[in-house]
Design a protein around this motif. Sequence first.
Motif, PDB file in Angstrom:
ATOM      1  N   VAL A 165       1.741   6.876  -6.768  1.00 32.90           N
ATOM      2  CA  VAL A 165       0.713   7.879  -7.086  1.00 32.90           C
ATOM      3  C   VAL A 165       1.229   9.279  -6.781  1.00 32.90           C
ATOM      4  CG1 VAL A 165      -1.550   8.744  -6.415  1.00 32.90           C
ATOM      5  CG2 VAL A 165      -1.224   6.316  -6.754  1.00 32.90           C
ATOM      6  N   TYR A 166       2.052   9.390  -5.743  1.00 35.87           N
ATOM      7  CA  TYR A 166       2.563  10.706  -5.367  1.00 35.87           C
ATOM      8  C   TYR A 166       3.868  11.050  -6.078  1.00 35.87           C
ATOM      9  CZ  TYR A 166      -1.185  11.528  -2.190  1.00 35.87           C
ATOM     10  OH  TYR A 166      -2.444  11.748  -1.700  1.00 35.87           O
ATOM     11  N   GLY A 167       4.112  10.351  -7.172  1.00 33.34           N
ATOM     12  CA  GLY A 167       5.189  10.774  -8.066  1.00 33.34           C
ATOM     13  C   GLY A 167       6.579  10.263  -7.725  1.00 33.34           C
ATOM     14  N   LEU A 168       6.698   9.281  -6.812  1.00 36.05           N
ATOM     15  CA  LEU A 168       8.020   8.758  -6.506  1.00 36.05           C
ATOM     16  C   LEU A 168       8.369   7.662  -7.512  1.00 36.05           C
ATOM     17  CD1 LEU A 168       7.839   8.458  -2.624  1.00 36.05           C
ATOM     18  CD2 LEU A 168       8.470  10.421  -4.005  1.00 36.05           C
ATOM     19  N   ARG A 169       9.589   7.734  -8.045  1.00 35.95           N
ATOM     20  CA  ARG A 169      10.041   6.747  -9.022  1.00 35.95           C
ATOM     21  C   ARG A 169      11.434   6.280  -8.650  1.00 35.95           C
ATOM     22  NH1 ARG A 169       5.842   7.603 -10.150  1.00 35.95           N
ATOM     23  NH2 ARG A 169       4.714   8.296 -11.972  1.00 35.95           N
ATOM     24  N   LEU A 184       5.601  15.012   0.576  1.00 40.28           N
ATOM     25  CA  LEU A 184       6.055  13.886  -0.242  1.00 40.28           C
ATOM     26  C   LEU A 184       5.764  14.116  -1.728  1.00 40.28           C
ATOM     27  CD1 LEU A 184       7.199  10.980   0.449  1.00 40.28           C
ATOM     28  CD2 LEU A 184       4.946  10.186  -0.213  1.00 40.28           C
ATOM     29  N   GLY A 185       6.795  13.982  -2.526  1.00 34.39           N
ATOM     30  CA  GLY A 185       6.608  14.069  -3.974  1.00 34.39           C
ATOM     31  C   GLY A 185       6.447  15.479  -4.498  1.00 34.39           C
ATOM     32  N   ILE A 225       0.297   6.042 -14.682  1.00 36.38           N
ATOM     33  CA  ILE A 225      -0.008   6.919 -13.552  1.00 36.38           C
ATOM     34  C   ILE A 225       0.032   8.374 -13.994  1.00 36.38           C
ATOM     35  CG2 ILE A 225       0.896   7.730 -11.355  1.00 36.38           C
ATOM     36  CD1 ILE A 225       1.633   4.790 -10.794  1.00 36.38           C
ATOM     37  N   ARG A 242      -4.143  12.968  -7.562  1.00 38.07           N
ATOM     38  CA  ARG A 242      -3.755  12.525  -6.227  1.00 38.07           C
ATOM     39  C   ARG A 242      -4.859  11.616  -5.695  1.00 38.07           C
ATOM     40  NH1 ARG A 242       0.558  13.406  -7.411  1.00 38.07           N
ATOM     41  NH2 ARG A 242       2.054  14.879  -6.580  1.00 38.07           N
ATOM     42  N   VAL A 243      -4.453  10.634  -4.905  1.00 35.33           N
ATOM     43  CA  VAL A 243      -5.423   9.679  -4.377  1.00 35.33           C
ATOM     44  C   VAL A 243      -5.393   9.724  -2.856  1.00 35.33           C
ATOM     45  CG1 VAL A 243      -6.157   7.269  -4.324  1.00 35.33           C
ATOM     46  CG2 VAL A 243      -5.017   8.163  -6.345  1.00 35.33           C
ATOM     47  N   MET A 244      -6.563   9.682  -2.253  1.00 37.26           N
ATOM     48  CA  MET A 244      -6.646   9.510  -0.812  1.00 37.26           C
ATOM     49  C   MET A 244      -7.254   8.134  -0.585  1.00 37.26           C
ATOM     50  SD  MET A 244      -8.219  12.281   1.754  1.00 37.26           S
ATOM     51  CE  MET A 244      -8.338  11.834   3.468  1.00 37.26           C
ATOM     52  N   PHE A 245      -6.519   7.276   0.099  1.00 35.29           N
ATOM     53  CA  PHE A 245      -6.932   5.888   0.253  1.00 35.29           C
ATOM     54  C   PHE A 245      -7.770   5.708   1.508  1.00 35.29           C
ATOM     55  CE2 PHE A 245      -2.903   6.029  -2.000  1.00 35.29           C
ATOM     56  CZ  PHE A 245      -3.156   5.239  -3.098  1.00 35.29           C
ATOM     57  N   ALA A 294      -3.209  12.858   5.619  1.00 38.67           N
ATOM     58  CA  ALA A 294      -3.322  12.303   4.263  1.00 38.67           C
ATOM     59  C   ALA A 294      -4.064  13.272   3.347  1.00 38.67           C
ATOM     60  CB  ALA A 294      -4.025  10.951   4.309  1.00 38.67           C
ATOM     61  N   GLY A 298       0.829  -1.212   0.000  1.00 36.82           N
ATOM     62  CA  GLY A 298       0.000   0.000   0.000  1.00 36.82           C
ATOM     63  C   GLY A 298       0.859   1.255   0.000  1.00 36.82           C
ATOM     64  N   LEU A 299       1.971   1.215   0.745  1.00 35.49           N
ATOM     65  CA  LEU A 299       2.855   2.382   0.789  1.00 35.49           C
ATOM     66  C   LEU A 299       3.568   2.572  -0.544  1.00 35.49           C
ATOM     67  CD1 LEU A 299       4.478   2.240   4.336  1.00 35.49           C
ATOM     68  CD2 LEU A 299       2.642   3.703   3.519  1.00 35.49           C
ATOM     69  N   ARG A 336      -9.332   3.113  -9.354  1.00 35.93           N
ATOM     70  CA  ARG A 336      -7.949   2.685  -9.616  1.00 35.93           C
ATOM     71  C   ARG A 336      -7.624   2.791 -11.107  1.00 35.93           C
ATOM     72  NH1 ARG A 336      -5.240   0.056  -5.786  1.00 35.93           N
ATOM     73  NH2 ARG A 336      -4.153  -1.222  -7.316  1.00 35.93           N
ATOM     74  N   ARG A 394      -2.085   5.622   4.892  1.00 36.09           N
ATOM     75  CA  ARG A 394      -0.857   5.295   4.161  1.00 36.09           C
ATOM     76  C   ARG A 394       0.206   6.376   4.325  1.00 36.09           C
ATOM     77  NH1 ARG A 394      -2.450   2.048  -1.377  1.00 36.09           N
ATOM     78  NH2 ARG A 394      -4.185   0.886  -0.502  1.00 36.09           N
ATOM     79  N   ARG A 450      -1.672  16.014   2.483  1.00 33.27           N
ATOM     80  CA  ARG A 450      -0.709  15.513   1.500  1.00 33.27           C
ATOM     81  C   ARG A 450      -1.323  15.485   0.100  1.00 33.27           C
ATOM     82  NH1 ARG A 450       1.082   9.491   2.471  1.00 33.27           N
ATOM     83  NH2 ARG A 450      -1.085   9.209   1.885  1.00 33.27           N
ATOM     84  N   ALA A 451      -2.626  15.104   0.049  1.00 33.12           N
ATOM     85  CA  ALA A 451      -3.285  15.015  -1.251  1.00 33.12           C
ATOM     86  C   ALA A 451      -3.501  16.391  -1.865  1.00 33.12           C
ATOM     87  CB  ALA A 451      -4.615  14.280  -1.113  1.00 33.12           C
ATOM     88  N   LEU A 481      -3.635   3.058 -11.781  1.00 34.05           N
ATOM     89  CA  LEU A 481      -3.052   1.948 -11.025  1.00 34.05           C
ATOM     90  C   LEU A 481      -3.437   0.593 -11.637  1.00 34.05           C
ATOM     91  CD1 LEU A 481      -3.629   3.315  -7.423  1.00 34.05           C
ATOM     92  CD2 LEU A 481      -1.437   3.000  -8.556  1.00 34.05           C
ATOM     93  N   LYS A 541      12.946   6.535  -0.029  1.00 35.34           N
ATOM     94  CA  LYS A 541      11.924   7.061   0.876  1.00 35.34           C
ATOM     95  C   LYS A 541      10.976   5.997   1.382  1.00 35.34           C
ATOM     96  CE  LYS A 541      11.921  11.851  -0.059  1.00 35.34           C
ATOM     97  NZ  LYS A 541      11.224  13.047  -0.482  1.00 35.34           N
ATOM     98  N   MET A 559       1.099   4.049  -2.893  1.00 34.42           N
ATOM     99  CA  MET A 559       0.915   5.459  -2.557  1.00 34.42           C
ATOM    100  C   MET A 559       2.095   6.274  -3.086  1.00 34.42           C
ATOM    101  SD  MET A 559       2.038   7.969  -0.389  1.00 34.42           S
ATOM    102  CE  MET A 559       3.049   7.007   0.726  1.00 34.42           C
TER     103      MET A 559
END
Lengths: 258, 254
Positions: free
Chosen positions: A162-166, B100-101, B75, B80-83, B142, A155-156, B52, B87, B145-146, B57, A173, A159
């Motif tokens: 989706v938040y742009g980490l590659r 983040l990101g 992607i 942005r997704v809130m689960f 979260a 799940g992390l 998804r 998370r 963050r989104a 995803l 991270k 996430m």
Amino acid sequence: MTSGFRPGRTVKFMIPWSVPVGLVILWQLLAHFGWISSRILPEPAGVIQSAIRLTESGDLLRYISDSTSRALVGLVIGGSIGLVLGFFNGFFPVAEKLLDTTIQMLRNIPHLALIPVAILWFGIGEESKLFLVALGVFFPLYLNTFHGIRSVDPGLIEMGKVYGLRGWTLFWKVILPGAMPSILVGLRYSLGIMWLTLIVAETISSDTGIGYMAMNAREFMQMDVVVLSILLYALLGKLADVLAKGLESWCLRWRVNR
Amino acid sequence: MGKAVGIHLEIRGLQKRFGERLVIENIDLQVREGEFVAIVGRSGCGKSTLLRLIAGLETPTEGKITQDNIWVQGINPAVRVMFQEPRLLPWQKVSDNVALGMDGKTEDIEERTSQILQQVGLEDYKDEWPAVLSGGQRQRVALARALVSRPRLLLLDEPLGALDALTRIEMQQLIEKLLQKQGTTALLVTHDVEEAVALADRVILLEEGEITLDLPIPLPRPRQRNSTKFVSLAGRILDRIMQTSANESSRQVL
């Protein structure tokens, strides 16, 4: 109502050490009054004297540093191979399919059984000891790194994507910190195996180091030096464990209230 | 600081199969810029899969998803997704989790992070580990963050399902307020009909991978949950859900 025994800071620090210190005092008393022969167990004072003597001659420090550097170089070599291979197999299922069976077979050979092979390959010099230590520490680090990577919460990772980490950012991270608890367990196992392997290897064949000091002293019936080297191993092992614990509580400081 | 404009989302002939199982049968859907659409349905109706698919995803078996008339595959960085679960990364402080990101200058990131944390009421917690927060606080992080990167499309996958009733209403109001401010297009998947009616401009009912109801909610905001119109709209949707399932079970008996 339980009033309970609430030890202070000093007392808390002393409790775990009270047993070893008590044993040494008892041993000193028994030896001093001649209840145990000095040929079986020399008195602690004698061990301390020989420690002072060897320190003054510079031998003790040299032996300790030789042993420690062997241990650490072996740990770095075997540990980094284990770490890299663990990451590799953790990420790429193809690599795992290809390599894991082989690694599991090798893992079941006691690495100390390879001492004769190591001596034939590398002689009794440094290489054979480094080889054995590296081989010994490899498996716990490999297995725990692999397991750590595989048990990172998917799940992390999702996430993160989706938040742009590659690529590397995702690794630094999310994946590496997620695998860290498991990797540190592997490191602590490895440190135990590291000393064990080194002691055996140095005892069998060596021309320097704590194991050599012990075997040399045995030939001259210097029981105090033999005991000294055993105590040194105990202290160095404890030191390694304390350092590993410190590293653990620093790396995992986010685990509050758990 | 311009207002972020939401995306125009268009879905055509969308189908998704997992092996033999058809999860999304055939979906056509248009969502206007800045519109808030809620997707309701019984569990297993394919609503999370739809989300998804939009997030990239999952890859669709058939059909196209376009955003502002551009076909997106993989992607989408504007989303942005809130689960359902927060998370959060447990090894990063609250402020780092929010940031983040994000790209850009450090001062800029810091400013926007503290600004959004203030908006969700957690500015005092920015240097805490997520482990010390409560469930509702984590979900607020979260949300921050989104929203901190001002996404053009926000997907909410039952984000309030695990919260207690009071915290949930609080969060609903917060989401409504922040989304209206940013003008983000949003899709909310939920099984709570009342939540859907409280938040959305339009409620969609998904049944067995198909849209079977598309109902606008023309109520002024902020919405009164006890008003007659609110209650009757929510009742209508709920009846519709229950009715189909009743038909289904009677069909199975015959």
